[in-house]
Design an enzyme around this catalytic site. Structure first.
Site, PDB file in Angstrom:
ATOM      1  N   LYS A  90      43.084  98.286  15.173  1.00 20.14           N
ATOM      2  CA  LYS A  90      44.315  97.494  15.056  1.00 20.14           C
ATOM      3  C   LYS A  90      45.580  98.348  15.042  1.00 20.14           C
ATOM      4  O   LYS A  90      46.638  97.921  15.494  1.00 20.14           O
ATOM      5  CB  LYS A  90      44.265  96.637  13.790  1.00 20.14           C
ATOM      6  CG  LYS A  90      43.121  95.628  13.786  1.00 20.14           C
ATOM      7  CD  LYS A  90      43.633  94.239  13.989  1.00 20.14           C
ATOM      8  CE  LYS A  90      42.577  93.217  14.337  1.00 20.14           C
ATOM      9  NZ  LYS A  90      41.355  93.203  13.527  1.00 20.14           N
ATOM     10  N   GLU A 112      49.989  87.586  11.060  1.00 18.64           N
ATOM     11  CA  GLU A 112      48.883  86.789  10.538  1.00 18.64           C
ATOM     12  C   GLU A 112      47.726  87.762  10.300  1.00 18.64           C
ATOM     13  O   GLU A 112      47.678  88.829  10.894  1.00 18.64           O
ATOM     14  CB  GLU A 112      48.461  85.741  11.566  1.00 18.64           C
ATOM     15  CG  GLU A 112      47.506  86.245  12.671  1.00 18.64           C
ATOM     16  CD  GLU A 112      48.121  87.272  13.617  1.00 18.64           C
ATOM     17  OE1 GLU A 112      49.359  87.334  13.696  1.00 18.64           O
ATOM     18  OE2 GLU A 112      47.370  88.028  14.267  1.00 18.64           O
ATOM     19  N   SER A 370      34.670  99.163  16.592  1.00 20.69           N
ATOM     20  CA  SER A 370      36.076  98.817  16.353  1.00 20.69           C
ATOM     21  C   SER A 370      36.576  99.077  14.937  1.00 20.69           C
ATOM     22  O   SER A 370      37.775  99.185  14.718  1.00 20.69           O
ATOM     23  CB  SER A 370      36.304  97.350  16.712  1.00 20.69           C
ATOM     24  OG  SER A 370      35.409  96.517  15.995  1.00 20.69           O
TER      25      SER A 370
HETATM   26  C1  LIG Z   1      40.284  92.340  13.834  1.00 21.55           C
HETATM   27  C2  LIG Z   1      39.041  93.020  14.168  1.00 21.55           C
HETATM   28  C3  LIG Z   1      38.236  92.600  15.249  1.00 21.55           C
HETATM   29  C4  LIG Z   1      38.509  91.355  16.033  1.00 21.55           C
HETATM   30  O1  LIG Z   1      39.658  91.374  16.792  1.00 21.55           O
HETATM   31  P1  LIG Z   1      39.665  91.604  18.359  1.00 21.55           P
HETATM   32  O2  LIG Z   1      41.045  91.262  18.750  1.00 21.55           O
HETATM   33  O3  LIG Z   1      38.644  90.687  18.959  1.00 21.55           O
HETATM   34  O4  LIG Z   1      39.328  93.020  18.599  1.00 21.55           O
HETATM   35  C5  LIG Z   1      37.120  93.356  15.567  1.00 21.55           C
HETATM   36  N1  LIG Z   1      36.787  94.446  14.857  1.00 21.55           N
HETATM   37  C6  LIG Z   1      37.520  94.865  13.802  1.00 21.55           C
HETATM   38  C7  LIG Z   1      37.085  96.072  13.049  1.00 21.55           C
HETATM   39  C8  LIG Z   1      38.667  94.169  13.428  1.00 21.55           C
HETATM   40  O5  LIG Z   1      39.379  94.600  12.373  1.00 21.55           O
END
Ligand SMILES: *Cc1c(COP(=O)(O)O)cnc(C)c1O
Length: 385
Positions: A90, A112, A370
């Site tokens: 993020k 948000e 992620s």
């Molecule tokens: C917010 C988040 C997501 C989901 O958001 P995307 O926009 O689909 O990437 C996925 N993995 C993590 C670790 C997140 O914090």
């Protein structure tokens, strides 16, 4: 650029667009112009790159998973977005938007958040740049992710509960948009994924292409100039997925997005309009937006970014679904085999790889990790005992 720009009206094929109240049209246009100019400005890019390197810790590594690969009978490479400052991908998007907001003369960020990762990242950027920050979060999510609420407050942000509807992410987006309508003179809406009205899906994608660009070069090194057979990522709104897909869209790599079975907008939705965009959306027979249900608050969203709807429609990417139980197994599998505790969101992508390992046997699969699991261990402790 591996993925093309949307049309002048912000469409990816039939999806996307700008479905907003009249008061927000000039704000969206101003934002588009400002981003276009900043993105073409080497000084802006240099300042962002500097922050991504010295503040967020980029480039994130690529990890070749020996033990997990052996266990699954295929080769797993992980793009380590979990190692970024604040613990997920993020921060890439947020640092870009915060710098842009400052360049536009705005002094306040509105955001948000679902699980709280985007709220924490936005509060972090606001603290770094000396801006005010207001984060809307569903009341239910505030209970589930109390630690992130405390973090945001420590960082100087105001956290406001969204108390309407299901009191989760979709309601927090509504509240944030309402705030922006009223405060657009001095506020920037720092949207957390590749969704919402144009230019957000495109702008947020561009700010995450750094994931795919790095991964492409890192894979090339590890694979002697080659690319992985498959590139996969979890999909909530779709920002981490589009970030890594962008680096491989012009290759033969298969692109696979993984949705929670209880929030599968591409897999189970139909085209509809929500939060300023046209995209696949989970709706009931009366066209009402359905509640999403996922073990992971970060994927609890009934819609998906419009570019994913387009990639699915043209067959360039495909979208799989996994259950909460499969995610819980994958969360433990990576922890046990590689010493990496993943966030529940990317555990969805791992869960698909693990389930389909027979079909993937012998192939090389790049997984976008992620985020890290720190925020989820309390919840998993309750589930696993
Ligand atoms: C917010 C988040 C997501 C989901 O958001 P995307 O926009 O689909 O990437 C996925 N993995 C993590 C670790 C997140 O914090």
């Amino acid at each position: 650029m591996a993925l093309p720009e949307p049309s002048a009206s912000g469409r990816f094929g039939e999806f996307g667009g700008r479905y907003v109240p009249e008061t927000l049209v000039p704000a969206c246009q101003e934002l588009e112009e400002a981003f276009r100019a900043a993105w073409a400005d080497p000084a802006f890019r240099a300042e962002l790159d500097d922050l991504l390197h010295h503040y967020a810790g980029r480039p994130s590594p690529l990890t070749d998973c020996r033990r997990l690969s052996e266990e699954l009978g295929l080769r797993v490479l992980l793009k380590r977005e979990d190692l970024n400052h604040t613990g997920s991908h993020k921060i890439n998007n947020v640092l870009g938007q915060a710098l842009l907001a400052r360049r536009m003369g705005k002094t306040r960020l509105v955001a948000e958040t679902g699980a709280g990762q985007h709220g924490v990242a936005t509060a972090t950027a606001a603290a770094l740049l000396g801006m005010e920050c207001m984060v809307y979060m569903g009341e239910v999510d505030m209970g589930r992710q109390a630690l992130n609420v405390f973090r945001m407050r420590l960082l100087g942000a105001e956290v406001v509960p969204a108390t309407s509807g299901s009191r989760t992410l979709k309601d927090a987006v509504n509240e944030a948009m309402r705030d922006w309508v009223a405060t657009v003179e001095d506020s920037h809406y720092c949207l957390g994924s590749v969704m919402g009205p144009h230019p957000y899906p495109w702008m947020v994608r561009e700010l995450h292409t750094v994931i795919g660009d790095e991964a492409r070069a890192q894979c090339s090194e590890v694979l002697d100039g080659g690319v992985p057979d498959v590139v996969t990522a979890c999909v909530g709104g779709g920002s981490n997925a589009i970030g890594i897909f962008s680096g491989f869209a012009d290759t033969a790599a298969e692109l696979v997005g993984v949705e929670p079975a209880g929030g599968a907008a591409v897999g189970r939705g139909v085209p509809g309009v929500v939060h300023g965009m046209k995209s696949y959306l989970m709706q009931d027979e009366f066209g009402q937006v359905q509640e999403a249900h996922s073990i992971s608050a970060g994927l609890d969203y009934p819609g998906v970014g419009p570019e994913h709807s387009h990639l699915a429609a043209i067959g360039r990417a495909r979208y799989e679904q996994v259950t909460d139980a499969e995610v819980i197994d994958a969360f433990q599998l990576l922890s046990r085999t590689e010493g990496i505790i993943p966030a529940l969101e990317p555990a969805h992508a791992l869960a698909w790889v693990s389930r389909d390992r027979a079909a993937l046997a012998g192939r090389t699969v790049l997984v976008n990790l992620s985020g890290r699991g720190d925020k989820d261990v309390a919840q998993m402790m309750e589930i696993l005992g």
